[in-house]
Write a protein that holds these residues in place. Structure first.
Motif, PDB file in Angstrom:
ATOM      1  N   ILE A  63     -88.046   3.668  -5.783  1.00  0.00           N
ATOM      2  CA  ILE A  63     -86.867   4.266  -6.627  1.00  0.00           C
ATOM      3  C   ILE A  63     -86.563   3.389  -7.951  1.00  0.00           C
ATOM      4  O   ILE A  63     -86.278   3.855  -8.883  1.00  0.00           O
ATOM      5  N   LEU A  64     -86.306   2.087  -7.355  1.00  0.00           N
ATOM      6  CA  LEU A  64     -85.855   1.311  -8.545  1.00  0.00           C
ATOM      7  C   LEU A  64     -86.615   1.117  -9.643  1.00  0.00           C
ATOM      8  O   LEU A  64     -86.381   1.145 -10.719  1.00  0.00           O
ATOM      9  N   GLU A  65     -88.062   0.947  -9.167  1.00  0.00           N
ATOM     10  CA  GLU A  65     -89.019   1.221 -10.359  1.00  0.00           C
ATOM     11  C   GLU A  65     -88.927   2.392 -11.319  1.00  0.00           C
ATOM     12  O   GLU A  65     -89.110   2.074 -12.415  1.00  0.00           O
ATOM     13  N   ALA A  66     -88.764   3.137 -10.675  1.00  0.00           N
ATOM     14  CA  ALA A  66     -88.601   4.799 -11.345  1.00  0.00           C
ATOM     15  C   ALA A  66     -87.254   4.578 -12.448  1.00  0.00           C
ATOM     16  O   ALA A  66     -87.644   5.135 -13.482  1.00  0.00           O
ATOM     17  N   VAL A  67     -86.386   3.841 -11.987  1.00  0.00           N
ATOM     18  CA  VAL A  67     -85.133   3.832 -12.835  1.00  0.00           C
ATOM     19  C   VAL A  67     -85.679   2.944 -14.061  1.00  0.00           C
ATOM     20  O   VAL A  67     -85.193   3.166 -15.203  1.00  0.00           O
ATOM     21  N   SER A  68     -86.002   1.901 -13.698  1.00  0.00           N
ATOM     22  CA  SER A  68     -86.122   0.647 -14.781  1.00  0.00           C
ATOM     23  C   SER A  68     -87.371   1.111 -15.755  1.00  0.00           C
ATOM     24  O   SER A  68     -87.480   0.711 -16.882  1.00  0.00           O
ATOM     25  N   SER A  69     -88.224   2.012 -15.320  1.00  0.00           N
ATOM     26  CA  SER A  69     -89.465   2.261 -16.159  1.00  0.00           C
ATOM     27  C   SER A  69     -89.606   3.596 -16.954  1.00  0.00           C
ATOM     28  O   SER A  69     -90.245   3.893 -17.448  1.00  0.00           O
TER      29      SER A  69
END
Length: 336
Positions: A63-69
């Motif tokens: 989820i965090l990666e989806a936000v940052s990327s």
């Protein structure tokens, strides 16, 4: 769980997850019994337990990666530390208070997302997430987290706060006749119509207005444009100052998308729909086949040929498989 792109290829897992998150946070949170605040935030722990996300076996790091990327910065993230949380109802209220305070400021939203992505905490319940724009959930009050544009915004202010020089809506051949017939752009199933701040007219006509417009590039070479699909065939340029002077509200999202629900154009009838009317259209350009200007300053310059006007609009495949002819497709007439 596998999904396929229009070309038949399987989409990467991260794309499938991003689409699922977008659909939940923009359109179906309530249908999935996911508690969503009026600022559009949901708790990440609850999000991970929804049918759509759970079927992907998604994790907090994903989820965090989806936000940052996200190349269009589709999501905002908020971290509520354990020290600032209490158990039960009081804890929920604490999260709500933090979310309300953060949503009120675009600067706070961006710094909050940056901070949340830097935190080393594996407890998903300490994170809140929302979509930056594109909502159709009526209980979400987008005015709480969008910056309203004003004629008083000075050109001397920073580029992030001044009025944009270009406000353009991208749509498709089949939508243009419907937009003309209806009298303007309607949000349809969305809360607001979406606009981008580019390309500029000069970029569309690199060789001058007497020459053909630059045609769409191959899909592989198209750049990411927040607020518009890069394959938009028709560009509608808005006279922002004229619209604001007439009382038509426009907002800027955290990721730079310009939005407007439009104004009521049919009197005081309760059935009157809001729209961004044709009166605010400066220029309409067809760029797929190079026709050029279709509309300028209130006048039709040339008709769209019937074989283009009668085309079905591309379908947008969203998280739950929903799709419909559109212009940009979301919401039908002219919605990007």
């Amino acid at each position: 769980m596998s999904r396929k792109e229009s070309g038949g290829r399987a989409m990467p897992r991260e794309v499938v997850l991003s689409k699922a998150l977008s659909h939940l946070l923009r359109h179906s949170a309530e249908k999935e019994h996911l508690k969503i605040s009026k600022e559009g935030y949901v708790n990440v722990a609850d999000l991970l337990e929804t049918r759509k996300v759970k079927s992907l076996k998604a994790t907090l790091p994903e989820i965090l990666e989806a936000v940052s990327s996200s190349n269009k910065q589709r999501f905002s993230l908020l971290y509520v530390s354990p020290e600032n949380m209490e158990q039960g109802t009081e804890g929920s209220q604490q999260q709500q208070d933090v979310a309300t305070s953060t949503a009120a400021s675009e600067e706070k939203q961006k710094s909050a997302t940056t901070h949340a992505l830097s935190v080393n905490d594996k407890d998903a319940s300490h994170f809140l997430i929302r979509a930056t724009q594109g909502h159709s959930i009526k209980s979400v009050d987008t005015t709480l987290f969008l910056e309203r544009l004003s004629l008083s915004d000075s050109k001397e202010e920073s580029p992030a706060t001044k009025l944009p020089d270009t406000v353009v809506h991208g749509t498709y051949h089949g939508a243009w006749p419907l937009i003309l017939a209806s009298g303007g752009l309607q949000a349809m199933s969305r809360i607001q119509v979406h606009f981008a701040i580019g390309p500029t007219v000069d970029e569309v006509f690199p060789n001058g207005r007497d020459a053909a417009p630059a045609k769409l590039e191959d899909k592989s070479n198209q750049i990411v444009i927040s607020g518009m699909r890069s394959d938009a065939e028709i560009l509608i340029f808005i006279n922002l100052r004229k619209a604001l002077e007439a009382g038509c509200p426009f907002y800027r999202s955290e990721n730079g998308v310009i939005l407007s629900e439009g104004i009521a154009t049919g009197g005081d009838s309760p059935d009157t729909k809001k729209m961004v009317p044709l009166d605010f259209f400066d220029l309409v350009v067809e760029r797929k086949v190079g026709l050029g200007v279709l509309w300028e300053n209130g006048n039709v310059v040339q008709e769209l040929p019937s074989h283009l006007a009668e085309k079905k609009n591309p379908k947008q495949v969203r998280g739950g498989g929903r799709g419909r002819g559109r212009g940009r497709g979301r919401g039908g007439r002219g919605q990007p």
